[in-house]
Design a protein around this motif. Structure first.
Motif, PDB file in Angstrom:
ATOM      1  N   TYR A   1     -81.089 -15.748-102.963  1.00  0.00           N
ATOM      2  CA  TYR A   1     -81.439 -16.635-104.061  1.00  0.00           C
ATOM      3  C   TYR A   1     -80.497 -18.027-104.271  1.00  0.00           C
ATOM      4  N   SER A   2     -79.159 -17.574-103.984  1.00  0.00           N
ATOM      5  CA  SER A   2     -78.232 -19.113-104.072  1.00  0.00           C
ATOM      6  C   SER A   2     -78.743 -20.103-103.078  1.00  0.00           C
TER       7      SER A   2
ATOM      8  N   CYS B   1     -81.572 -21.470-104.645  1.00  0.00           N
ATOM      9  CA  CYS B   1     -81.006 -22.651-105.760  1.00  0.00           C
ATOM     10  C   CYS B   1     -80.544 -23.954-105.219  1.00  0.00           C
TER      11      CYS B   1
ATOM     12  N   ARG C   1     -81.460 -27.841-105.966  1.00  0.00           N
ATOM     13  CA  ARG C   1     -80.651 -28.931-106.438  1.00  0.00           C
ATOM     14  C   ARG C   1     -80.464 -30.134-105.602  1.00  0.00           C
TER      15      ARG C   1
ATOM     16  N   GLU D   1     -74.523 -23.798 -99.157  1.00  0.00           N
ATOM     17  CA  GLU D   1     -75.034 -23.782-100.230  1.00  0.00           C
ATOM     18  C   GLU D   1     -73.987 -23.240-101.384  1.00  0.00           C
ATOM     19  N   LYS D   2     -72.833 -23.072-101.236  1.00  0.00           N
ATOM     20  CA  LYS D   2     -71.720 -22.861-101.919  1.00  0.00           C
ATOM     21  C   LYS D   2     -70.514 -23.985-101.913  1.00  0.00           C
TER      22      LYS D   2
ATOM     23  N   GLY E   1     -70.045 -27.117-102.673  1.00  0.00           N
ATOM     24  CA  GLY E   1     -69.975 -28.334-103.521  1.00  0.00           C
ATOM     25  C   GLY E   1     -70.816 -29.493-102.941  1.00  0.00           C
TER      26      GLY E   1
ATOM     27  N   GLU F   1     -73.998 -29.732 -99.992  1.00  0.00           N
ATOM     28  CA  GLU F   1     -75.187 -30.164-100.230  1.00  0.00           C
ATOM     29  C   GLU F   1     -75.413 -31.694 -99.231  1.00  0.00           C
TER      30      GLU F   1
ATOM     31  N   ALA G   1     -76.256 -20.147-111.422  1.00  0.00           N
ATOM     32  CA  ALA G   1     -76.710 -20.091-110.037  1.00  0.00           C
ATOM     33  C   ALA G   1     -77.627 -21.359-109.786  1.00  0.00           C
TER      34      ALA G   1
ATOM     35  N   ASN H   1     -72.683 -25.675-107.773  1.00  0.00           N
ATOM     36  CA  ASN H   1     -72.827 -25.650-106.603  1.00  0.00           C
ATOM     37  C   ASN H   1     -71.335 -25.020-106.045  1.00  0.00           C
ATOM     38  N   ILE H   2     -70.775 -24.174-106.688  1.00  0.00           N
ATOM     39  CA  ILE H   2     -69.618 -23.523-106.248  1.00  0.00           C
ATOM     40  C   ILE H   2     -69.807 -21.924-106.308  1.00  0.00           C
ATOM     41  N   PRO H   3     -68.819 -21.234-105.540  1.00  0.00           N
ATOM     42  CA  PRO H   3     -69.198 -19.858-105.778  1.00  0.00           C
ATOM     43  C   PRO H   3     -68.539 -19.175-107.305  1.00  0.00           C
TER      44      PRO H   3
ATOM     45  N   ARG I   1     -58.145 -27.982-102.132  1.00  0.00           N
ATOM     46  CA  ARG I   1     -59.301 -28.707-101.760  1.00  0.00           C
ATOM     47  C   ARG I   1     -59.493 -30.318-102.632  1.00  0.00           C
TER      48      ARG I   1
END
Lengths: 196, 250
Positions: free
Chosen positions: A14-15, A18, A22, A180-181, A183, A187, B70, B74-76, B250
């Motif tokens: 699902y992430s 999403c 985006r 996907e996570k 940042g 992307e 979610a 765009n970060i965990p 970061r």
């Protein structure tokens, strides 16, 4: 453009869906073989354990289907590891698209925690998926197993030892990190994949 | 090099963000989804959303909120609060959370750690520990710090790791809300005792406190709430400060 995300028994799909939204891409999550074959791009994501996910893929005949795909395919995290040869996780033979092993991290000291979890840097990046401008960029990792540096490596990251943070062979691309996570950098990489 | 992580924590009640000072006297600090998105733009590395609603209705609202986070962030992110069974974990992971944090339910039923880890992987399972320094010992507390237990921080953290926890989120109740720095000595002991990452929580009031949590406490990540929510320390400014002082961020 038609984008398909492989539906199987792994988490975090699902992430990815999403993340695609985006960046303005409407992807379909499916295990329908025709939809997967006819898609312009296929994403093979997931969080999971190698043996149980591999058994599921074999049982549902998705293993042969994925290997035969001709369009650009992007494996992410366990997806990338499942595209390799033998995995030490569950001592299982995977898809063999990349003829390289998947090994377990062995922490040499208390400085190194396993799983390798958090943001780490890309180095020696090469190609359209991860171009030079992303050299030294931080991306997000969560994994206890890794793929050593090999002839298919298109980005490396250093943790315990240098390992492959991205791979490419023909139409098959893969990232160990969670694009996907990750940042904005993540992307960018997903957009680059869409532009291939 | 693996970066040290900065984690804003958002306490959520009935869909709104609140922050407790020493676990009481809540102040409103905005819309959780928008706040989370702002933090990710400022350079936060991860987010934690804690559901402090007790009601069944509140839980449903929270699950909807997780889906929105979610979709937009765009970060965990980790979610916690009211997770008592595998079904709760399944529901929250399906809504798009990356990790779940369990606290009282793990102390009451340590087997839950093994179940979560076995079913979803260790990386999903954050064990949060609220502990207070009392008579020379770190005592673990239940129910948001309201009920003391016979468990001690270091032994419990070690057991949680052995049962399959992927991370330990240690909140010092002796430091929480008073803004005089993290519990660095206890953090350093945790670092030595464990081989999973440790998240420092409780006590951040100045940029130096984060630096100390990493350099003295050897923490892998530092969590804070009010200093971020009220703009006292912008995340981007904190990152620059840490980088200038030799911390890999970061």
């Amino acid at each position: 453009m038609k984008v398909a995300i492989v539906k199987y028994n792994a988490g975090n799909i699902y992430s990815v869906e999403c993340a695609m939204r985006r960046i303005g891409v409407d992807a379909v999550v499916t295990d329908d073989k025709e939809l997967l074959r006819s898609a312009d791009k296929v994403i093979f994501p997931g969080v999971g354990e190698a043996r149980t996910t591999m058994e599921y893929l074999r049982e549902h005949k998705l293993d042969l289907l994925i290997k035969d795909l001709k369009q650009p395919v992007l494996g992410i995290c366990i997806g990338m590891q499942l595209m390799c040869g033998h995995s030490e996780e569950g001592d299982v033979d995977c898809l063999g698209i990349f003829d390289v092993p998947v090994k377990r991290f062995v922490a040499p000291s208390a400085e190194f925690k396993v799983p390798h979890m958090g943001w780490n840097q890309l180095s020696q990046v090469d190609g359209l998926l991860i171009p030079k401008e992303l050299e030294s960029e931080f991306v997000y990792f969560v994994h206890s197993f890794y793929v050593p540096v090999n002839e298919h490596t298109i980005a490396r990251t250093d943790y315990v030892n240098p390992f492959s943070s991205a791979l490419r062979k023909d139409n098959f691309y893969a990232t160990q990190f969670h694009a996907e996570k990750s940042g904005e950098a993540g992307e960018k990489i997903l957009r680059n994949f869409m532009d291939l | 090099m693996l970066a040290k992580r900065i984690i804003p924590c958002l306490d959520v009640k009935d869909g709104k963000t609140v922050k407790g000072v020493n676990f009481v006297n809540f102040r409103d600090a905005g819309d959780p989804v928008e706040l989370g998105r702002q933090y990710s733009l400022q350079g936060a590395d991860e987010l934690v959303y804690l559901d402090i609603t007790a009601s069944h209705e509140g839980r449903k609202t929270f699950t909807e909120l997780v889906k929105q986070v979610a979709a937009q962030v765009n970060i965990p992110f980790t979610v916690g609060g009211g997770i008592n069974a595998l079904a709760d974990v399944d529901r929250l992971l399906n809504a798009g959370a990356d990790k779940v944090s369990i606290n009282s339910s793990a102390l009451r039923n340590p087997e839950l750690i093994s179940e979560i880890s076995g079913n979803f992987g260790a990386q999903v399972c954050v064990v949060a520990v609220d502990a207070k320094y009392d008579d020379g010992e770190w005592v673990c507390y239940l129910n948001g710090g309201r009920i003391s237990t016979t468990r001690k921080l270091f032994e419990w953290a070690k057991e949680a790791q052995e049962r399959g926890a992927g991370e330990i989120l240690f909140t010092s109740m002796s430091h929480d809300g008073v803004k005089t720095g993290y519990a660095n000595e206890a953090l350093a002991v945790l670092h030595e005792t464990l081989n999973i990452p440790v998240i420092a929580s409780g006590g951040a009031g100045a940029k130096e406190h984060f630096l100390d949590a990493f350099n003295v406490g050897k923490a892998d990540a530092a969590l804070a709430a009010s200093v971020f929510h009220f703009g006292e320390i912008p995340v981007s400014e904190l990152k620059t400060y840490l980088r200038d002082n030799g911390v890999c961020v970061r």
